[in-house]
Design a protein around this motif. Structure first.
Motif, PDB file in Angstrom:
ATOM      1  N   GLY A  53      83.169 -16.058 -68.700  1.00 47.00           N
ATOM      2  CA  GLY A  53      84.214 -15.198 -69.264  1.00 47.00           C
ATOM      3  C   GLY A  53      84.840 -15.795 -70.515  1.00 47.00           C
ATOM      4  N   MET A  54      85.124 -17.090 -70.467  1.00 45.41           N
ATOM      5  CA  MET A  54      85.710 -17.722 -71.645  1.00 45.41           C
ATOM      6  C   MET A  54      84.703 -17.810 -72.779  1.00 45.41           C
ATOM      7  N   PHE A  55      83.434 -17.997 -72.446  1.00 43.95           N
ATOM      8  CA  PHE A  55      82.395 -17.990 -73.474  1.00 43.95           C
ATOM      9  C   PHE A  55      82.346 -16.620 -74.158  1.00 43.95           C
ATOM     10  N   LEU A  56      82.373 -15.531 -73.369  1.00 48.05           N
ATOM     11  CA  LEU A  56      82.354 -14.187 -73.945  1.00 48.05           C
ATOM     12  C   LEU A  56      83.586 -13.927 -74.811  1.00 48.05           C
ATOM     13  N   ILE A  98      91.015 -14.512 -65.825  1.00 48.94           N
ATOM     14  CA  ILE A  98      91.951 -14.265 -66.930  1.00 48.94           C
ATOM     15  C   ILE A  98      91.231 -13.951 -68.243  1.00 48.94           C
ATOM     16  N   PRO A  99      90.163 -14.678 -68.621  1.00 45.26           N
ATOM     17  CA  PRO A  99      89.499 -14.342 -69.887  1.00 45.26           C
ATOM     18  C   PRO A  99      88.952 -12.918 -69.928  1.00 45.26           C
ATOM     19  N   TYR A 100      88.521 -12.386 -68.784  1.00 48.43           N
ATOM     20  CA  TYR A 100      88.002 -11.018 -68.750  1.00 48.43           C
ATOM     21  C   TYR A 100      89.103 -10.004 -69.038  1.00 48.43           C
ATOM     22  N   VAL A 101      90.289 -10.245 -68.487  1.00 47.80           N
ATOM     23  CA  VAL A 101      91.416  -9.335 -68.738  1.00 47.80           C
ATOM     24  C   VAL A 101      91.714  -9.290 -70.233  1.00 47.80           C
ATOM     25  N   PHE A 102      91.804 -10.452 -70.861  1.00 45.50           N
ATOM     26  CA  PHE A 102      92.133 -10.490 -72.282  1.00 45.50           C
ATOM     27  C   PHE A 102      90.982  -9.990 -73.146  1.00 45.50           C
ATOM     28  N   LEU A 103      89.753 -10.312 -72.759  1.00 52.22           N
ATOM     29  CA  LEU A 103      88.590  -9.832 -73.517  1.00 52.22           C
ATOM     30  C   LEU A 103      88.546  -8.307 -73.541  1.00 52.22           C
ATOM     31  N   PHE A 104      88.702  -7.687 -72.385  1.00 57.24           N
ATOM     32  CA  PHE A 104      88.643  -6.227 -72.352  1.00 57.24           C
ATOM     33  C   PHE A 104      89.880  -5.600 -73.001  1.00 57.24           C
ATOM     34  N   TYR A 105      91.002  -6.304 -72.991  1.00 53.63           N
ATOM     35  CA  TYR A 105      92.168  -5.824 -73.734  1.00 53.63           C
ATOM     36  C   TYR A 105      91.869  -5.813 -75.234  1.00 53.63           C
ATOM     37  N   LEU A 106      91.262  -6.891 -75.738  1.00 54.86           N
ATOM     38  CA  LEU A 106      90.914  -6.929 -77.165  1.00 54.86           C
ATOM     39  C   LEU A 106      89.868  -5.880 -77.509  1.00 54.86           C
ATOM     40  N   LYS A 107      88.904  -5.681 -76.616  1.00 53.21           N
ATOM     41  CA  LYS A 107      87.879  -4.662 -76.860  1.00 53.21           C
ATOM     42  C   LYS A 107      88.458  -3.252 -76.802  1.00 53.21           C
ATOM     43  N   SER A 108      89.570  -3.088 -76.107  1.00 55.21           N
ATOM     44  CA  SER A 108      90.173  -1.757 -76.009  1.00 55.21           C
ATOM     45  C   SER A 108      90.790  -1.308 -77.330  1.00 55.21           C
ATOM     46  N   MET A 109      90.911  -2.196 -78.284  1.00 58.17           N
ATOM     47  CA  MET A 109      91.429  -1.797 -79.595  1.00 58.17           C
ATOM     48  C   MET A 109      90.417  -0.913 -80.327  1.00 58.17           C
ATOM     49  N   GLU A 110      89.125  -1.135 -80.062  1.00 62.24           N
ATOM     50  CA  GLU A 110      88.095  -0.290 -80.675  1.00 62.24           C
ATOM     51  C   GLU A 110      87.709   0.880 -79.775  1.00 62.24           C
ATOM     52  N   ASN A 111      87.738   0.673 -78.469  1.00 66.84           N
ATOM     53  CA  ASN A 111      87.317   1.705 -77.524  1.00 66.84           C
ATOM     54  C   ASN A 111      88.260   1.668 -76.321  1.00 66.84           C
TER      55      ASN A 111
END
Length: 190
Positions: A53-56, A98-111
């Motif tokens: 998750g942190m790598f992604l 935790i990294p997955y929550v933040f990663l998908f939050y950042l990705k939600s800015m585009e979709n």
């Protein structure tokens, strides 16, 4: 079951206990392999999930490949995860999500569909009994959304704040099966 556990402190709530983890989807490993082997497998699974998750997240933030590996190792192989898990604080295994929550939050800015995945991972943290990691990511997301919205105020982009609010609403809806009894128990037993 699932409201009462006669084995905890002479009898105590089970579903309303914030640290109960039997609603966690990965709890099946404990049921299949037993407490000792199942928990050891969960420690390994969460370690791999946290590293990946942190790598992604690092790759999404345009960090170089070698540095992405380093951030993964620093996140999961540093003190907090190892220290808490080694003494039996299994609720801290949820910090790997935790990294997955933040990663998908950042990705939600585009979709915007990624809002649901972010809320789902928050619910997984909560269902796994990770009340402390949940509080950390909730505070972090809230502050990040406010600061990012202030930074983008000239463009009138409140997407950061809007998506964070959507994530919190979806989280409450997804986790209400445990959240409502927990809040009721906390209200009556302060």
């Amino acid at each position: 079951f699932p409201l009462w556990s006669p084995y905890y402190c002479g009898g105590n709530v089970m579903l309303a206990n914030p640290q109960s983890s039997f609603l966690n989807p990965l709890f099946i490993f404990v049921l299949i392999f037993g407490e000792i082997i199942g928990l050891k497998l969960l420690i390994l699974i969460y370690l791999i999930l946290g590293l990946f998750g942190m790598f992604l997240l690092a790759r999404h933030m345009k960090i170089l490949l070698i540095s992405s590996y380093l951030t993964s190792f620093l996140f999961m192989l540093s003190g907090p995860y190892a220290m808490h898990v080694s003494v039996g604080h299994t609720v801290w295994m949820q910090m790997a999500l935790i990294p997955y929550v933040f990663l998908f939050y950042l990705k939600s800015m585009e979709n915007t569909r990624y809002v649901f995945l972010s809320a789902l991972f928050m619910a997984f943290i909560f269902f796994g009994g990770g009340i402390y990691p949940l509080l950390f990511i909730t505070l972090f997301l809230g502050f990040y959304a406010v600061v990012a919205s202030i930074k983008e105020w000239k463009k009138m982009r409140f997407t950061y704040l809007k998506n964070a609010v959507l994530i919190f609403i979806l989280f409450v809806m997804l986790s209400s099966v445990k959240l409502i009894p927990m809040l009721e128990f906390a209200k009556s037993h302060s």
